[in-house]
Enzyme design. Structure first.
Site, short mmCIF file in Angstrom:
data_model
loop_
_atom_site.label_atom_id
_atom_site.label_comp_id
_atom_site.label_asym_id
_atom_site.label_seq_id
_atom_site.Cartn_x
_atom_site.Cartn_y
_atom_site.Cartn_z
N TYR A 233 -7.82 10.61 -3.49
CA TYR A 233 -6.50 11.04 -3.96
C TYR A 233 -5.99 10.09 -5.04
O TYR A 233 -5.41 10.52 -6.04
CB TYR A 233 -5.51 11.06 -2.80
CG TYR A 233 -5.69 12.16 -1.79
CD1 TYR A 233 -6.50 13.27 -2.04
CD2 TYR A 233 -5.03 12.10 -0.56
CE1 TYR A 233 -6.65 14.27 -1.11
CE2 TYR A 233 -5.17 13.11 0.38
CZ TYR A 233 -5.98 14.18 0.11
OH TYR A 233 -6.12 15.17 1.05
N LYS B 41 -3.27 12.14 3.90
CA LYS B 41 -4.24 11.05 4.00
C LYS B 41 -3.94 9.97 2.96
O LYS B 41 -4.42 8.84 3.07
CB LYS B 41 -5.66 11.58 3.84
CG LYS B 41 -6.18 12.30 5.07
CD LYS B 41 -7.64 12.67 4.96
CE LYS B 41 -7.86 13.82 3.99
NZ LYS B 41 -9.26 14.29 4.01
#
Length: 380
Positions: A164, A129
């Site tokens: 992230y 992702k």
């Protein structure tokens, strides 16, 4: 407490990746061996989790700063390597950023609190992702723009927030006090009842429900994903890459994709799972199943309860063991989900896994996990 040498703390140890890391560290041939292995998670290990996998389990909620400090106090001065495979999943990406950042910050503070810390390296597991952005529903998926494949580690960050990125920035703020590596997994194939996105287990649950009801094992994705390429990450291989990088000077401060090194079509996976669970193989329907499939599957909780009871399986709930939203999202991607493994190979990690063999292996583990008489799955 004997903690000379390499001492690992795995945050999120009861998940697919965490459990595989613990097992890999305990092998005599593991880089840096012998390891002392500590593991933590919010909930205690499930009944199938072998006690010998860890030297010590620490229950804590990393979102609670005081609890984290208290729980880690007995081991904080000994830990040399932190393996971060924890995940807090929230309704929005903004909430994901807040929760996951707080968890990592709390654990790192606890490990370096008061000086005398031996911590020298952090391995952060994220995922693909990173390259195409978060998706939590069909609306989010519709916002995914053009995706360049194969995914490469030097691709620029996307122009919107993602947790992230926030975790990578936290690690960067500790440079050069700590070294770190980032490991971007693809779809993880492994075995755990404590993982948020266990797609293979969801496929198996779906197959057993179809067999129990005598209904067709219909593919809830598109013709595109049915016949185009995808890749996966065997949790054992992912563990090996993280341990290799933790002990490899050249790998420090680098991000690495970690996939099996091959590609597959969902048609091949569907055919194999149909064979393994003895359901009729169904070709991709000409008319898409549609997002209502997720809601329909969530209504099958009573069916899963009956399967568990009739076959003497480990007591699990459908909600706790299957992630139909995530499976539906992946099977409806509008791009080929493929990573480049060139960088990892160039830096010295050259291991690979046959994905179809990986599927067989983990299904066998579902059947009799660690020789527990209460299996996660059953086949006839």
């Amino acid at each position: 407490m004997e903690t000379e040498g390499s001492v690992a703390l795995i945050v999120g140890v009861t998940g697919m990746a965490g459990f595989s890391i613990a097992q890999a560290l305990k092998r005599p041939e593991a880089p840096g061996a012998p390891w002392t292995v500590y593991g933590s998670s919010r909930r205690p290990p499930p009944s199938w989790f072998p006690e010998t996998t860890l030297d010590r389990f620490l229950q804590l909620d990393a979102l609670d700063r005081d609890w984290t400090v208290r729980a880690l106090a007995p081991v904080a001065a000994h830990v040399t390597h932190l393996f971060w495979v924890a995940l807090a999943s929230r309704e929005s990406e903004e909430e994901n950023i807040q929760a996951n950042s707080a968890m990592m910050a709390n654990v790192l503070r606890a490990l370096v609190l008061g000086g005398g810390s031996r911590l020298r390296h952090v391995a952060l597991q994220t995922g693909t992702k990173h390259y195409f952005g978060p998706f939590v529903d069909t609306v989010s998926m519709s916002r995914i723009g053009p995706v360049e494949v194969p995914f490469r580690e030097d691709a620029p960050r996307l122009p919107y927030p993602q947790f992230y990125y926030a975790l990578e920035d936290i690690l960067s703020s500790y440079t050069p006090k700590l070294t770190w590596t980032v490991h971007r997994s693809s779809l993880i194939f492994g075995a755990s009842t404590c993982s948020v996105n266990n797609l293979l287990l969801t496929l198996a649950v779906y197959a057993l429900i179809c067999r129990h009801e005598g209904s067709p094992y219909v593919y809830p994705g598109t013709g595109y994903t049915w016949s185009h390429f995808c890749d996966a990450s065997d949790s054992g291989l992912l563990a090996e890459q993280q341990i290799w990088a933790a002990m490899s000077p050249a790998a420090k401060y680098q991000a690495f994709n970690c996939t099996n090194g091959d590609v597959f079509t969902w048609r091949s996976i569907w055919k194999l799972v149909s064979e393994l669970f003895h359901v009729d193989f169904s070709d991709c329907p000409s008319k898409p199943v549609g997002p209502t499939w997720v809601g329909e599957m969530k209504k099958k909780a009573h069916v899963w309860d009956a399967i568990v009871e009739e076959n003497g399986l480990l007591k699990t709930s459908l909600e706790g063991i299957a992630t139909f939203e995530a499976l539906y999202a992946v099977l409806n991607f509008g791009f080929q989900h493929v990573c480049s493994m060139n960088k990892s190979r160039e830096y010295g990690f050259v291991k690979s896994v046959d994905t179809l063999k990986s599927v067989r292996k983990w299904v066998e583990r579902f059947e009799g996990y660690e020789h527990n008489p209460q299996r996660l799955m059953e086949r006839m």
